[in-house]
Design an enzyme around this catalytic site. Structure first.
Site, PDB file in Angstrom:
ATOM      1  N   PRO A 151      -1.281   5.210  -1.923  1.00 18.17           N
ATOM      2  CA  PRO A 151      -0.652   4.284  -0.983  1.00 18.17           C
ATOM      3  C   PRO A 151      -1.664   3.265  -0.486  1.00 18.17           C
ATOM      4  O   PRO A 151      -2.845   3.567  -0.323  1.00 18.17           O
ATOM      5  CB  PRO A 151      -0.175   5.194   0.151  1.00 18.17           C
ATOM      6  CG  PRO A 151      -1.093   6.376   0.079  1.00 18.17           C
ATOM      7  CD  PRO A 151      -1.439   6.565  -1.367  1.00 18.17           C
ATOM      8  N   LYS A 152      -1.197   2.047  -0.261  1.00 16.55           N
ATOM      9  CA  LYS A 152      -2.046   0.962   0.234  1.00 16.55           C
ATOM     10  C   LYS A 152      -1.620   0.631   1.659  1.00 16.55           C
ATOM     11  O   LYS A 152      -0.531   0.113   1.888  1.00 16.55           O
ATOM     12  CB  LYS A 152      -1.907  -0.260  -0.670  1.00 16.55           C
ATOM     13  CG  LYS A 152      -2.623  -1.513  -0.178  1.00 16.55           C
ATOM     14  CD  LYS A 152      -4.127  -1.353  -0.268  1.00 16.55           C
ATOM     15  CE  LYS A 152      -4.822  -2.705  -0.039  1.00 16.55           C
ATOM     16  NZ  LYS A 152      -4.627  -3.205   1.341  1.00 16.55           N
ATOM     17  N   PHE A 153      -2.500   0.960   2.622  1.00 20.37           N
ATOM     18  CA  PHE A 153      -2.189   0.689   4.019  1.00 20.37           C
ATOM     19  C   PHE A 153      -2.612  -0.730   4.395  1.00 20.37           C
ATOM     20  O   PHE A 153      -3.525  -1.304   3.807  1.00 20.37           O
ATOM     21  CB  PHE A 153      -2.882   1.713   4.918  1.00 20.37           C
ATOM     22  CG  PHE A 153      -2.375   3.107   4.716  1.00 20.37           C
ATOM     23  CD1 PHE A 153      -1.201   3.512   5.317  1.00 20.37           C
ATOM     24  CD2 PHE A 153      -3.061   4.014   3.913  1.00 20.37           C
ATOM     25  CE1 PHE A 153      -0.713   4.802   5.127  1.00 20.37           C
ATOM     26  CE2 PHE A 153      -2.583   5.300   3.718  1.00 20.37           C
ATOM     27  CZ  PHE A 153      -1.409   5.698   4.326  1.00 20.37           C
TER      28      PHE A 153
END
Length: 286
Positions: free
Chosen positions: A22-24
């Site tokens: 996941p890319k925050f």
């Protein structure tokens, strides 16, 4: 140290050998554990230790020689708040300290570039680097944490669909066998984002150099365009970088709009839907 960058794609890759993270929505940062201190470096190479001093203090528990790549993020009410991270990034050290007391930062780590025992590990495959990262951070805990990772594309799609409300910017795909290579073309990283944007080089500004009104950006297709009025945090961050750069020179975009041309070394995120027009919208600095 230059960082690896992901190439935007419309869909996650399929087939064996891919891992997904996941890319925050935060600020890309490298954390360096040096002999007697910790240094935080922005994607541009600028030292931002004073801005993320709470993360630097947390990093002193890491072995000397460790370099970790990740994202400095700020959670507000359980949701990643990019505006809060942007405010920190554009603040003076004193103001950043006050903001950190109210909303402490977290470091979402996704790669390790240098290991305290093995030295530079960028040539090792992602699968090995991931194991080293988990080992280094295993006993550390918040605010330094490794992002989740999976080799199951269906799980990654669930993340993409269900975690947007928590501040998930998108999902990044990496080959298990890939080394860590700086830049975008050689990294082999792919990303799918909810709001598709492109990165553009900041080549100038209009208005005051201390608080620019608009930015001149060079788009991926080579065109130079003038942005709409930039948000206050972006203007403050650019103004800080322009100190000592010089007066610049007068120039014009392809559409004939005047601006002051300077070498900023900055990269801005621009809404992709606007890049076919003469005027673009800058959402933030990368």
């Amino acid at each position: 140290m230059s960082v690896a960058l992901a190439q935007s794609v419309s869909d996650l890759p399929q087939g064996p050998g891919w891992w997904f993270e996941p890319k925050f929505d935060g600020h890309r940062t490298l954390l360096w554990r040096q002999n007697d201190s910790v240094r935080m470096q922005a994607r541009s190479g600028r030292d931002v230790t004073s801005v993320w001093a709470d993360l630097a203090r947390a990093g002193v528990v890491l072995p000397t020689g460790t370099v970790i790549d990740g994202e400095a993020v700020v959670f507000i009410d359980g949701v990643v708040d990019f505006a809060a991270a942007q405010s920190r990034a554009a603040s003076s050290p004193a103001r950043a300290a006050r903001l950190a007391e109210q909303y402490p930062a977290s470091f979402a780590a996704w790669d390790i570039l240098s290991h305290g025992e093995f030295g530079d590990v960028r040539s090792r495959p992602y699968s090995e680097r991931r194991a080293l990262l988990l080992d280094v951070l295993g006993g550390v805990g918040p605010p330094l944490q490794a992002v989740p990772a999976t080799d199951d594309r269906e799980v990654a799609m669930v993340w993409y669909d269900s975690l947007r409300a928590q501040g998930l910017e998108g999902v990044v795909a990496k080959r298990a066998s890939s080394s860590y290579r700086s830049g975008r073309s050689g990294s082999g990283w792919l990303k799918v984002r909810h709001a598709e944007t492109v990165d553009a080089e900041v080549v100038g500004y209009t208005g005051s150099p201390r608080r620019p009104r608009a930015l001149a950006v060079r788009l991926p297709d080579g065109r130079t365009a003038l942005s709409r009025a930039v948000p206050a945090p972006v203007a403050a961050a650019v103004g800080d970088r322009l100190l000592g750069v010089g007066t610049g020179s007068r120039s014009r975009t392809g559409a004939g709009e005047p601006y002051t041309a300077v070498d900023t070394g900055l990269v801005a995120e621009v809404l992709a839907g606007t890049t076919r027009h003469a005027t673009v919208t800058v959402t933030r600095l990368r």
